[in-house]
Structures are given as C-alpha cells and as structure tokens.
Enzyme design. Structure first.
Site, short mmCIF file in Angstrom:
data_model
loop_
_atom_site.label_atom_id
_atom_site.label_comp_id
_atom_site.label_asym_id
_atom_site.label_seq_id
_atom_site.Cartn_x
_atom_site.Cartn_y
_atom_site.Cartn_z
N ASN A 1 15.84 29.75 -3.18
CA ASN A 1 15.41 29.89 -1.62
C ASN A 1 15.77 31.06 -1.25
O ASN A 1 17.15 31.50 -1.52
CB ASN A 1 16.01 28.57 -0.86
CG ASN A 1 15.36 27.30 -1.08
OD1 ASN A 1 14.55 26.89 -1.60
ND2 ASN A 1 16.32 26.37 -0.88
N HIS B 1 22.00 32.03 -5.11
CA HIS B 1 22.24 30.65 -5.89
C HIS B 1 20.97 30.11 -6.45
O HIS B 1 20.05 30.10 -5.62
CB HIS B 1 23.24 29.34 -5.14
CG HIS B 1 22.55 29.32 -3.69
ND1 HIS B 1 22.55 29.92 -2.50
CD2 HIS B 1 21.51 28.15 -3.39
CE1 HIS B 1 21.81 29.27 -1.53
NE2 HIS B 1 21.39 28.38 -2.17
P1 5GP Z 1 20.04 26.86 0.21
O1 5GP Z 1 19.36 26.14 1.40
O2 5GP Z 1 20.68 28.06 1.08
O3 5GP Z 1 19.02 27.35 -0.69
O4 5GP Z 1 20.84 25.95 -0.14
C1 5GP Z 1 22.44 25.87 0.07
C2 5GP Z 1 22.71 24.57 -0.51
O5 5GP Z 1 24.05 24.48 -0.37
C3 5GP Z 1 22.42 23.43 0.26
O6 5GP Z 1 21.61 22.24 -0.61
C4 5GP Z 1 23.69 22.60 0.60
O7 5GP Z 1 23.51 21.38 0.81
C5 5GP Z 1 24.63 23.14 -0.30
N1 5GP Z 1 26.15 23.35 0.35
C6 5GP Z 1 26.36 23.93 1.65
N2 5GP Z 1 27.56 23.94 2.02
C7 5GP Z 1 28.38 23.36 0.83
C8 5GP Z 1 29.58 23.27 0.35
O8 5GP Z 1 30.35 23.71 1.00
N3 5GP Z 1 29.77 22.55 -0.86
C9 5GP Z 1 28.60 22.11 -1.68
N4 5GP Z 1 28.92 21.64 -2.76
N5 5GP Z 1 27.57 22.48 -1.34
C10 5GP Z 1 27.18 23.08 -0.06
#
Ligand code: 5GP
Ligand code: ZN
Length: 101
Positions: free
Chosen positions: A82, A95
C-alpha cells in the site's frame, strides 16, 4: 523517530520475528486479513515505495518473502504494498504484506 515499525525493529515491544536477516525483519500483522498475514519490513526507515532510493532493497525484500514463505511452508500467497494514504497506507515505514491461506 516516532515510527511504530522502527520501534518494533528496535525490540521495544518484544515482537516475535518470524524471520530476520541483515536487511529485513518479518512479523505477524496485528490485525490479520488472511489466515497467514505477515509484514516484511526493511530495517532502514523509508516512508513508502515513493521514497525508496535503494532499488537493491526491493530485491532483498522479495528474497525475504521467498525465504520466509519457504520457512513456514506457505506455497501460495499474495504480496501487497500500500503506497499513500488514499491507497490504505497507515504505517509510513515501507512494508510488504504477505497474505496466504
Ligand atoms: P498499511 O495499511 O500501512 O499498508 O499496513 C499497516 C499494517 O500494520 C496494518 O495491516 C496493521 O494491522 C499493522 N500494524 C499496525 N501496527 C502494528 C503493530 O504495532 N504491530 C503489528 N504486528 N502490526 C501492526
Ligand atoms: Zn520506521
């Protein structure tokens, strides 16, 4: 720096790493959207794919996807990046999502 993934990488939350090497850590997503949902994260902070300058890092990330899925025996999966908040990016540390059954 106030970045949740940098804090995870620095061990501040005792997050279990499913895989780790010199460049990358892999841990489980806290809110899994599939039976297997891993995050493949570079150790160096980069806000998003738009800010990525070191293109060799993308090779390291994809190699880590191959290595960790092999390690856990996951043969079928999707990889998602994303980029930008309109596309659903919530954490501004690059990521790869690995989503598998
Ligand atoms: P994005 O929406 O930025 O592509 O994905 C971020 C991801 O990080 C989300 O799926 C969310 O659930 C995950 N996430 C956010 N904070 C944490 C955390 O503190 N620990 C873990 N393991 N995942 C997290
Ligand atoms: Zn970071």
């Amino acid at each position: 720096m106030d970045c949740i993934f940098c804090k995870i990488i620095n061990g501040e939350f005792n997050t279990e790493f499913v895989y780790e090497n010199e460049h990358v850590v892999v841990f489980k997503d806290i809110h899994p959207k599939a039976p297997v949902h891993l995050l493949v994260v570079p150790k160096v902070h980069t806000a998003s794919l738009n800010e990525l300058e070191d293109k060799s890092l993308m090779g390291e990330l994809l190699q880590a996807v191959k290595d960790v899925t092999k390690k856990i025996g996951l043969k079928s999966y999707r990889v998602q990046i994303n980029t930008g908040k309109e596309a659903g990016q919530e954490v501004f540390h690059l990521h790869l999502h690995v989503l598998g059954a």
